[in-house]
Design a protein around this motif. Sequence first.
Motif, PDB file in Angstrom:
ATOM      1  N   LEU A  39       0.865  -1.134   0.124  1.00  0.00           N
ATOM      2  CA  LEU A  39       0.090  -0.081   0.014  1.00  0.00           C
ATOM      3  C   LEU A  39       0.797   1.379   0.023  1.00  0.00           C
ATOM      4  N   PRO A  40       2.030   1.270   0.990  1.00  0.00           N
ATOM      5  CA  PRO A  40       2.928   2.555   0.749  1.00  0.00           C
ATOM      6  C   PRO A  40       3.335   2.661  -0.604  1.00  0.00           C
ATOM      7  N   GLY A  41       3.959   1.734  -1.272  1.00  0.00           N
ATOM      8  CA  GLY A  41       4.371   1.481  -2.644  1.00  0.00           C
ATOM      9  C   GLY A  41       3.303   2.090  -3.791  1.00  0.00           C
ATOM     10  N   MET A  42       2.241   1.645  -3.665  1.00  0.00           N
ATOM     11  CA  MET A  42       1.106   2.154  -4.279  1.00  0.00           C
ATOM     12  C   MET A  42       0.923   3.641  -4.243  1.00  0.00           C
ATOM     13  N   ILE A  43       0.771   4.161  -2.950  1.00  0.00           N
ATOM     14  CA  ILE A  43       0.688   5.420  -2.912  1.00  0.00           C
ATOM     15  C   ILE A  43       1.885   6.249  -3.351  1.00  0.00           C
ATOM     16  N   PHE A  44       3.063   5.961  -3.046  1.00  0.00           N
ATOM     17  CA  PHE A  44       4.134   6.569  -3.660  1.00  0.00           C
ATOM     18  C   PHE A  44       4.199   6.653  -5.200  1.00  0.00           C
ATOM     19  N   VAL A  45       3.893   5.643  -5.833  1.00  0.00           N
ATOM     20  CA  VAL A  45       3.901   5.713  -7.187  1.00  0.00           C
ATOM     21  C   VAL A  45       2.811   6.708  -7.748  1.00  0.00           C
ATOM     22  N   GLU A  46       1.478   6.367  -7.208  1.00  0.00           N
ATOM     23  CA  GLU A  46       0.395   7.259  -7.685  1.00  0.00           C
ATOM     24  C   GLU A  46       0.465   8.810  -7.201  1.00  0.00           C
ATOM     25  N   ALA A  47       1.294   9.055  -6.093  1.00  0.00           N
ATOM     26  CA  ALA A  47       1.497  10.531  -6.068  1.00  0.00           C
ATOM     27  C   ALA A  47       2.492  10.938  -7.058  1.00  0.00           C
ATOM     28  N   LEU A  48       3.562  10.373  -7.471  1.00  0.00           N
ATOM     29  CA  LEU A  48       4.450  10.753  -8.656  1.00  0.00           C
ATOM     30  C   LEU A  48       3.462  10.813  -9.777  1.00  0.00           C
ATOM     31  N   ALA A  49       2.577  10.302 -10.330  1.00  0.00           N
ATOM     32  CA  ALA A  49       1.939  10.338 -11.296  1.00  0.00           C
ATOM     33  C   ALA A  49       1.121  11.612 -11.263  1.00  0.00           C
ATOM     34  N   LEU A  50       0.374  11.862 -10.124  1.00  0.00           N
ATOM     35  CA  LEU A  50      -0.572  12.902 -10.025  1.00  0.00           C
ATOM     36  C   LEU A  50       0.313  14.320  -9.820  1.00  0.00           C
ATOM     37  N   VAL A  51       1.636  14.318  -9.593  1.00  0.00           N
ATOM     38  CA  VAL A  51       2.189  15.830  -9.212  1.00  0.00           C
ATOM     39  C   VAL A  51       2.035  16.651 -10.406  1.00  0.00           C
ATOM     40  N   PRO A  52       2.271  16.228 -11.693  1.00  0.00           N
ATOM     41  CA  PRO A  52       2.243  17.109 -12.731  1.00  0.00           C
ATOM     42  C   PRO A  52       0.890  17.958 -12.759  1.00  0.00           C
ATOM     43  N   THR A  53      -0.268  16.767 -12.432  1.00  0.00           N
ATOM     44  CA  THR A  53      -1.532  17.608 -12.564  1.00  0.00           C
ATOM     45  C   THR A  53      -1.812  18.701 -11.305  1.00  0.00           C
ATOM     46  N   ALA A  54      -1.336  18.392 -10.182  1.00  0.00           N
ATOM     47  CA  ALA A  54      -1.415  19.272  -9.239  1.00  0.00           C
ATOM     48  C   ALA A  54      -0.759  20.550  -9.499  1.00  0.00           C
ATOM     49  N   PHE A  55       0.658  20.368 -10.110  1.00  0.00           N
ATOM     50  CA  PHE A  55       1.269  21.585 -10.396  1.00  0.00           C
ATOM     51  C   PHE A  55       0.726  22.410 -11.593  1.00  0.00           C
ATOM     52  N   LEU A  56      -0.155  21.889 -12.559  1.00  0.00           N
ATOM     53  CA  LEU A  56      -0.856  22.501 -13.483  1.00  0.00           C
ATOM     54  C   LEU A  56      -1.921  23.379 -12.729  1.00  0.00           C
ATOM     55  N   PHE A  57      -2.642  22.846 -11.703  1.00  0.00           N
ATOM     56  CA  PHE A  57      -3.817  23.288 -11.044  1.00  0.00           C
ATOM     57  C   PHE A  57      -3.125  24.514 -10.251  1.00  0.00           C
ATOM     58  N   LEU A  58      -2.167  24.613  -9.498  1.00  0.00           N
ATOM     59  CA  LEU A  58      -1.620  25.425  -8.686  1.00  0.00           C
ATOM     60  C   LEU A  58      -0.629  26.424  -9.127  1.00  0.00           C
ATOM     61  N   ALA A  59       0.091  26.196 -10.177  1.00  0.00           N
ATOM     62  CA  ALA A  59       1.059  27.090 -10.723  1.00  0.00           C
ATOM     63  C   ALA A  59       0.180  28.356 -11.273  1.00  0.00           C
ATOM     64  N   PRO A  60      -0.590  28.482 -11.962  1.00  0.00           N
ATOM     65  CA  PRO A  60      -1.230  29.817 -12.442  1.00  0.00           C
ATOM     66  C   PRO A  60      -1.679  30.454 -11.084  1.00  0.00           C
ATOM     67  N   ALA A  61      -2.231  29.826 -10.086  1.00  0.00           N
ATOM     68  CA  ALA A  61      -2.634  30.778  -8.723  1.00  0.00           C
ATOM     69  C   ALA A  61      -1.362  31.539  -8.207  1.00  0.00           C
ATOM     70  N   PHE A  62      -0.361  30.742  -8.163  1.00  0.00           N
ATOM     71  CA  PHE A  62       1.032  31.362  -7.554  1.00  0.00           C
ATOM     72  C   PHE A  62       1.488  32.363  -8.357  1.00  0.00           C
ATOM     73  N   ARG A  63       1.291  32.199  -9.660  1.00  0.00           N
ATOM     74  CA  ARG A  63       1.853  33.028 -10.572  1.00  0.00           C
ATOM     75  C   ARG A  63       1.257  34.408 -10.635  1.00  0.00           C
ATOM     76  N   ASN A  64      -0.309  34.409 -10.510  1.00  0.00           N
ATOM     77  CA  ASN A  64      -1.028  35.217 -10.503  1.00  0.00           C
ATOM     78  C   ASN A  64      -1.421  35.961  -9.498  1.00  0.00           C
ATOM     79  N   MET A  65      -0.702  35.850  -8.331  1.00  0.00           N
ATOM     80  CA  MET A  65      -1.058  36.582  -6.926  1.00  0.00           C
ATOM     81  C   MET A  65      -0.376  38.004  -6.817  1.00  0.00           C
ATOM     82  N   ASP A  66      -1.400  38.873  -6.390  1.00  0.00           N
ATOM     83  CA  ASP A  66      -0.964  40.115  -6.425  1.00  0.00           C
ATOM     84  C   ASP A  66       0.022  40.350  -5.230  1.00  0.00           C
ATOM     85  N   PRO A  67       1.094  41.032  -5.643  1.00  0.00           N
ATOM     86  CA  PRO A  67       2.101  41.332  -4.812  1.00  0.00           C
ATOM     87  C   PRO A  67       2.051  42.374  -3.847  1.00  0.00           C
ATOM     88  N   SER A  68       1.090  43.125  -3.826  1.00  0.00           N
ATOM     89  CA  SER A  68       1.023  44.190  -2.666  1.00  0.00           C
ATOM     90  C   SER A  68       0.691  43.480  -1.438  1.00  0.00           C
TER      91      SER A  68
END
Length: 570
Positions: free
Chosen positions: A150-179
């Motif tokens: 089960l830990p091995g399955m979780i590890f590999v599945e997380a690796l597979a999902l990181v690009p999707t998480a990054f694509l969700f979150l990167a624009p939000a980080f990039r477009n934050m108002d710096p003020s």
Amino acid sequence: MKSAAWGRRLSAAAVGALLVYLVIVPLVLLAVSSVRPTGFPLEPGFTFDNFVRVYGDPRFFALVRTTAIFALGSTALALALGIVLAWLVERTDMPGRSAFRLLIILPMATPPVLLAIGWAMLLSPRTGFFNLLLRDTLGLDIGPFNVYSLPGMIFVEALALVPTAFLFLAPAFRNMDPSLEEAALASGASTWTLLRRVLLPLLWPAIAACGAFLLIVCFVVFDIPGTLGMPVRIYVLSTQIYYLTADSPAGVPLYGQVSSLGLFFLGLLFLLGMGYYRATRQGQKYRVISGKGFRPRQAGLGRWRWLATGGVTLYFLLAVVAPLGILVWASLMPFQTRPNMASLALITFENHFEFLRNNLLKTAVGHSLTVALVAGTLVAALSLLISWMTVRLRVPGSRVLDTLAFAPIAIPGVMLGVAVVYVYLTLDFVFPIYGTIWILVVAYVTHYLSFGTRLANGVLVQVHPELEEAARASGAGALRVLARITAPLVWPAVASIWIWVVAHAMRELSTALMLSGRNNVVVPTLLWDYWTGGEPTRAATVGVWLMVALAVFLFIWHFLSSRSGVSRAT
């Protein structure tokens, strides 16, 4: 005006009827199947025995617990890594950020089943390369890691999902108002305090939407649990459904029990889907993008810059280089053997030559391309049409249309496959497509429509309607406005939908397994047959060629997605 209004109503009714047929009819037949003694919707009889056998089995609670642990663990790890990577790439002075932005999403070209096969070759307790290396280096009796867990399955599945998480979150980080950040820093806040007290609360809608989406994916995914869990009898929802249909103790598919089990999880996934739906809709209330010309503040990492670079590089090595490298090595071997100098003499291209000569493989490639191209075209066209009707025209029942188009996100691929089987066994006299590649097209269109409409909705919301209004004021009809104005404005996004669906349809395994037969074999099912049939070098060879094809589609999609910013700014 009245004729135009009636035209809109008729168009909405036609699209609604199509969505009901694609989404609701399979689910209704699934529910009917659960109370049939034989599990087939049109068979006579009525019984609750299927529910008693499923929910009265003590193993049911173990299945729920295992599925929940796998889904929550994979989601938490992928979300944590995605947040860290998005922050490092978008909001820090880490070296090589532009290159890392592409490298982080590159693992999307790796089908999850291939990622699992690669890590099985690397971390198998007895023959895994890393385990053998550590065992020999440290003098251990057995390898310290076991990916078949089960830990091995979780590890590999997380690796597979990181690009999707990054694509969700990167624009939000990039477009934050710096003020807001500048105000916190002026008050004496440290970088850690700024991240914890300012950035994360403002990013909460994006994080919540991403977490809900990843959780849904983890509840329905089959590839990694099937590859790493089923050999050691660790079952989650999707693999249990596959087991009851393809490898049941009774020797025949237990469709009634499958439907009974599926209804429980469909209810749970429906709740998760509605949570994600609301998170994405309400996220519009939390816009934190400032006016034109702002530049996001970059946090200085100081002496941690190179450690951060090393961490991102390590992720890329684990998610791409290591599993792809072992697959390439295996494809060049006559049999599975560990990489070392002594094995270099065994290198051969015979597996690749056999791939190019094999008629079954040629048939599978032809089927995969046909299914992917047709499904991608239909999803792109339907997504644009549905989003145009719900976002622009606001036709009667637009909210219902949008919900129906979104609903398939909560249907597991194996469950969708079973439901489609019910439909086309029942309606075989009307639509005789059971056992052909066209049943895969129908299933994939249903499965990927939710993604297509989400992306099309977001783009149409951001495109100013003044050109369309001017065209209508000049007497152009709705369809002409769509063809001459709207479609050209959003074509990069529509092309991105097409590329994304084509790439994912070429690698889709769970639905294809449930619908596969002698006349509709595709590349992922052939890859699965080679791996489960004890032919790892053949599986690796097919996988290498599949990844090359998917990498090409991914680069095209990335190029078109980057250009879609032009249309969004229009």
